[in-house]
Design an enzyme around this catalytic site. Structure first.
Site, PDB file in Angstrom:
ATOM      1  N   ASN A 185       0.817  -1.227   0.000  1.00 24.60           N
ATOM      2  CA  ASN A 185       0.000   0.000   0.000  1.00 24.60           C
ATOM      3  C   ASN A 185       0.850   1.276   0.000  1.00 24.60           C
ATOM      4  O   ASN A 185       0.430   2.310   0.501  1.00 24.60           O
ATOM      5  CB  ASN A 185      -1.007  -0.027   1.155  1.00 24.60           C
TER       6      ASN A 185
ATOM      7  N   GLU B 117       8.382   6.497  16.371  1.00 23.45           N
ATOM      8  CA  GLU B 117       8.872   6.050  15.060  1.00 23.45           C
ATOM      9  C   GLU B 117       9.985   6.959  14.515  1.00 23.45           C
ATOM     10  O   GLU B 117      10.942   6.473  13.918  1.00 23.45           O
ATOM     11  CB  GLU B 117       7.701   5.975  14.072  1.00 23.45           C
TER      12      GLU B 117
HETATM   13  P1  AMP Z   1      -0.610  -0.674   9.926  1.00 23.94           P
HETATM   14  O1  AMP Z   1       0.099  -0.643  11.223  1.00 23.94           O
HETATM   15  O2  AMP Z   1      -2.101  -0.719  10.020  1.00 23.94           O
HETATM   16  O3  AMP Z   1      -0.094   0.349   8.923  1.00 23.94           O
HETATM   17  O4  AMP Z   1      -0.254  -2.073   9.268  1.00 23.94           O
HETATM   18  C1  AMP Z   1       1.026  -2.320   8.898  1.00 23.94           C
HETATM   19  C2  AMP Z   1       1.118  -2.808   7.485  1.00 23.94           C
HETATM   20  O5  AMP Z   1       0.966  -4.206   7.487  1.00 23.94           O
HETATM   21  C3  AMP Z   1       0.055  -2.302   6.525  1.00 23.94           C
HETATM   22  O6  AMP Z   1       0.321  -1.031   6.030  1.00 23.94           O
HETATM   23  C4  AMP Z   1       0.084  -3.375   5.463  1.00 23.94           C
HETATM   24  O7  AMP Z   1       1.183  -3.220   4.585  1.00 23.94           O
HETATM   25  C5  AMP Z   1       0.317  -4.619   6.305  1.00 23.94           C
HETATM   26  N1  AMP Z   1      -0.924  -5.264   6.725  1.00 23.94           N
HETATM   27  C6  AMP Z   1      -1.827  -4.814   7.635  1.00 23.94           C
HETATM   28  N2  AMP Z   1      -2.844  -5.686   7.774  1.00 23.94           N
HETATM   29  C7  AMP Z   1      -2.583  -6.711   6.923  1.00 23.94           C
HETATM   30  C8  AMP Z   1      -3.248  -7.935   6.603  1.00 23.94           C
HETATM   31  N3  AMP Z   1      -4.398  -8.290   7.158  1.00 23.94           N
HETATM   32  N4  AMP Z   1      -2.674  -8.746   5.696  1.00 23.94           N
HETATM   33  C9  AMP Z   1      -1.507  -8.415   5.125  1.00 23.94           C
HETATM   34  N5  AMP Z   1      -0.824  -7.287   5.386  1.00 23.94           N
HETATM   35  C10 AMP Z   1      -1.345  -6.445   6.267  1.00 23.94           C
END
Ligand code: AMP
Length: 145
Positions: A121, A135
């Protein structure tokens, strides 16, 4: 004034979207105070994603995030909230038009889950002021507070 951390993930670097993505934040009035291209170590990623270590997608996430990234610190009014709004929703297929993930994203959570890999993403943006401070300390340990 507030600071936040943005990381252009390996998919964004590979697709040569660095300049376009940085401009999205700058045109909203946020200022880049430091920027570097780098490769994160597994130790750094474990600290950065401490909330996800142990989850089923963590190994895939660490592998994905181990290629070259571009990390930068933004400063401005409401920087954390503004940057999150510009970034868009985690799942690019659901992110709104006008956001980085909505406009440049080509992946979906459904596809990533099926293929047992991390959602590609394009960017990470700190979620809260506290997370941003933590961070920034991890990715830019030498930066003056
Ligand atoms: P976040 O802390 O929400 O940014 O999550 C960290 C990163 O992990 C996200 O930006 C995605 O790249 C990845 N990610 C989050 N949830 C999922 C999931 N269910 N399956 C695979 N990758 C995930």
């Amino acid at each position: 004034m507030e600071r936040t951390l943005i990381i252009i993930k390996p998919d964004g670097v590979r697709r040569k979207l660095v300049d376009k993505i940085v401009q999205r934040y700058e045109r909203a009035g946020l200022k880049v105070i430091t920027l570097k291209k780098m490769k994160a170590t597994p130790q750094l990623l474990k600290k950065h994603y401490s909330a996800h270590v142990g989850k089923e997608f963590y190994k895939a996430l660490e592998k994905f995030m181990s290629s070259e990234v571009v990390a930068f610190v933004l400063e401005g009014n409401n920087a954390v909230k503004q940057a999150r709004a510009i970034t868009g929703a985690t799942d690019p297929s659901k992110a709104e038009r006008g956001t980085v993930r909505g406009d440049f994203g080509i992946d979906s959570a459904e596809k990533a889950d099926k293929e047992k890999r991390a959602i590609e993403n394009l960017v990470h943006a700190s979620g809260t002021k506290e997370e941003a401070e933590k961070e920034i300390g991890l990715w830019f340990p030498g930066l003056k507070k």
